[in-house]
Design an enzyme around this catalytic site. Structure first.
Site, PDB file in Angstrom:
ATOM      1  N   HIS A   7      -5.549  -3.974  -1.630  1.00 46.58           N
ATOM      2  CA  HIS A   7      -5.348  -2.935  -2.642  1.00 46.58           C
ATOM      3  C   HIS A   7      -5.300  -3.532  -4.056  1.00 46.58           C
ATOM      4  O   HIS A   7      -5.001  -2.815  -5.016  1.00 46.58           O
ATOM      5  CB  HIS A   7      -4.079  -2.139  -2.359  1.00 46.58           C
ATOM      6  CG  HIS A   7      -4.193  -1.213  -1.203  1.00 46.58           C
ATOM      7  ND1 HIS A   7      -4.672   0.077  -1.310  1.00 46.58           N
ATOM      8  CD2 HIS A   7      -3.906  -1.396   0.110  1.00 46.58           C
ATOM      9  CE1 HIS A   7      -4.671   0.651  -0.123  1.00 46.58           C
ATOM     10  NE2 HIS A   7      -4.212  -0.222   0.751  1.00 46.58           N
ATOM     11  N   SER A  46       0.795  -1.223   0.000  1.00 45.53           N
ATOM     12  CA  SER A  46       0.000   0.000   0.000  1.00 45.53           C
ATOM     13  C   SER A  46       0.829   1.275   0.000  1.00 45.53           C
ATOM     14  O   SER A  46       0.377   2.294  -0.516  1.00 45.53           O
ATOM     15  CB  SER A  46      -0.949   0.010   1.202  1.00 45.53           C
ATOM     16  OG  SER A  46      -0.231  -0.045   2.418  1.00 45.53           O
ATOM     17  N   LYS A  80     -12.494  -0.704   0.291  1.00 40.97           N
ATOM     18  CA  LYS A  80     -11.724   0.074  -0.676  1.00 40.97           C
ATOM     19  C   LYS A  80     -12.460   0.069  -2.025  1.00 40.97           C
ATOM     20  O   LYS A  80     -13.464   0.752  -2.176  1.00 40.97           O
ATOM     21  CB  LYS A  80     -10.292  -0.457  -0.758  1.00 40.97           C
ATOM     22  CG  LYS A  80      -9.503  -0.232   0.537  1.00 40.97           C
ATOM     23  CD  LYS A  80      -8.082  -0.720   0.448  1.00 40.97           C
ATOM     24  CE  LYS A  80      -7.243  -0.330   1.648  1.00 40.97           C
ATOM     25  NZ  LYS A  80      -7.801  -0.659   2.974  1.00 40.97           N
TER      26      LYS A  80
END
Length: 397
Positions: free
Chosen positions: A213, A185, A244
């Site tokens: 991610h 990240s 996310k």
């Protein structure tokens, strides 16, 4: 000095050192542009809202439907009476999406990571972790070591020779678990998944990958790091987040072979002692998964935006880290400089966060830009113009 006074003194020291973090309050939904209290409209370059689904009408509607059907909360942990039909439907969709046989949802991916390592490993086992893994993996391993007395090892970031050395040294261990981020990240780089899986097969190890991610971000259809490498179905265990790219609400999950979800249901302490996901979160996440499956063009647009922004930053004279992901870090060195730059950019109408110690190592503070499929070219050009003005002011160009 009293307890409260000591905390006040340390907070004041943070402010004097220029490392104090101030919270900014948004007055509208998470989007490419939104209103910030005291600032007016800003372009957001700090969000994990990679596909722009936080305010996607279909995703919001999915949450509302579940709220109306199942109510606001579960009122109990899963195995007592807190499991609703929407949880099963979401978990089946998540397993299919990331290429696994089963999945189990948690209230966060942090919980999913904590619930995985301490449940699977005992004194005869070892977990081998990448040096730059997320804090949730690091803390999950520390917790497991203290509870189960499992063995631990850390290999240098993406160094396959070092990983092989650690595997060779652990050949007598019953279970050898390699744990890696899919996308790191703070760096924005991608794990060397093909090499990791090859080494795991050679040494009889199991691979666990936190793809928080990568899910919704990598691969032609957003199915993550495994799809990026054309390795769907070849990763033993995947943990990831719903907070996310998949709508940004909350929650996480662990996916893997058929017995894994059942085993975690029986033994994983964060699962046994925490209430299930609120129905509205499960409903919005399920709608997000379906939306991504029907709109792979969002993933294409996301990567076009990331390439454009990275290339234009370089043309201005900045040196963003190389990469293929929508995480574009600009290394500045000292924490105070990163925070100063973020504050100057905010004054220009661009919300991007400066990261310093302890989030990243001392001397590696950075501005981390995160692109979204929701950004228009106008949004990106507006942000780039602000970077040019602030970079010149700070003597960075």
């Amino acid at each position: 000095m009293s307890f409260a006074a000591r905390l006040e003194a340390e907070l004041e020291q943070f402010k004097q050192q220029g490392v104090y973090k101030r919270l900014n309050h948004l007055e509208g939904p998470q989007a490419a542009r939104t209103r910030m209290e005291g600032r007016g409209e800003v372009v957001i370059l700090s969000s994990n809202n990679y596909l722009g689904l936080c305010n996607e009408p279909e995703v919001v509607a999915g949450g509302k439907r579940a709220l109306d059907q199942f109510g606001a909360g579960t009122g109990s942990v899963r195995f007592i009476c807190g499991t609703f039909a929407i949880h099963r439907e979401l978990e089946q969709a998540l397993a299919r999406f990331v290429g696994c046989e089963s999945a189990l949802s948690y209230v966060s991916c942090w919980n999913a990571n904590e619930g995985l390592v301490a449940t699977l490993l005992g004194e005869q086992d070892i977990v081998i972790s990448d040096q730059l893994n997320h804090a949730s993996i690091i803390d999950a391993i520390r917790l497991a070591k203290s509870i189960t007395k499992c063995q631990t090892a850390v290999y240098r970031h993406s160094d396959m020779a070092d990983l092989e050395d650690k595997l060779r040294a652990a050949k007598a261990s019953r279970l050898k678990l390699i744990f890696t981020d899919g996308v790191f990240s703070m760096e924005g780089d991608i794990a060397k998944l093909p090499d990791i899986v090859t080494l795991a097969r050679r040494y009889g190890a199991v691979v666990a990958m936190d793809d928080s991610h990568g899910t919704g971000v990598l691969g032609r259809s957003g199915r993550g790091t495994a799809e990026h490498y054309r390795m769907l179905g070849q990763v033993d265990i995947i943990t990831s987040t719903l907070g996310k790219a998949l709508g940004g609400a909350a929650g996480g999950f662990t996916a893997g072979p058929s017995p894994l979800a059942d085993y975690l249901t029986q033994r994983s302490r964060p699962q046994l002692f925490s209430n299930a996901l609120p129905p509205t979160v499960a409903g919005s996440a399920l709608a997000a998964v379906r939306h991504v499956e029907h709109h792979p063009e969002l993933v294409t647009r996301l990567h076009e935006n990331a390439r454009y922004f990275r290339e234009r930053l370089r043309a201005l004279g900045f040196k963003p880290l190389e990469g293929e992901t929508p995480i574009v870090p600009v290394i500045l060195g000292e924490t105070a400089k990163a925070i100063e730059m973020s504050e100057l950019l905010l004054a220009e109408g661009v919300f991007v966060t400066g990261f310093g110690y302890p989030v990243v190592p001392q001397g590696h503070a950075r501005i981390r830009c995160q692109l979204s499929a929701a950004h228009t070219r106008e949004d990106l050009d507006f942000a780039l113009a602000a970077f040019k003005r602030v970079g010149a002011k700070l003597g960075l160009l």
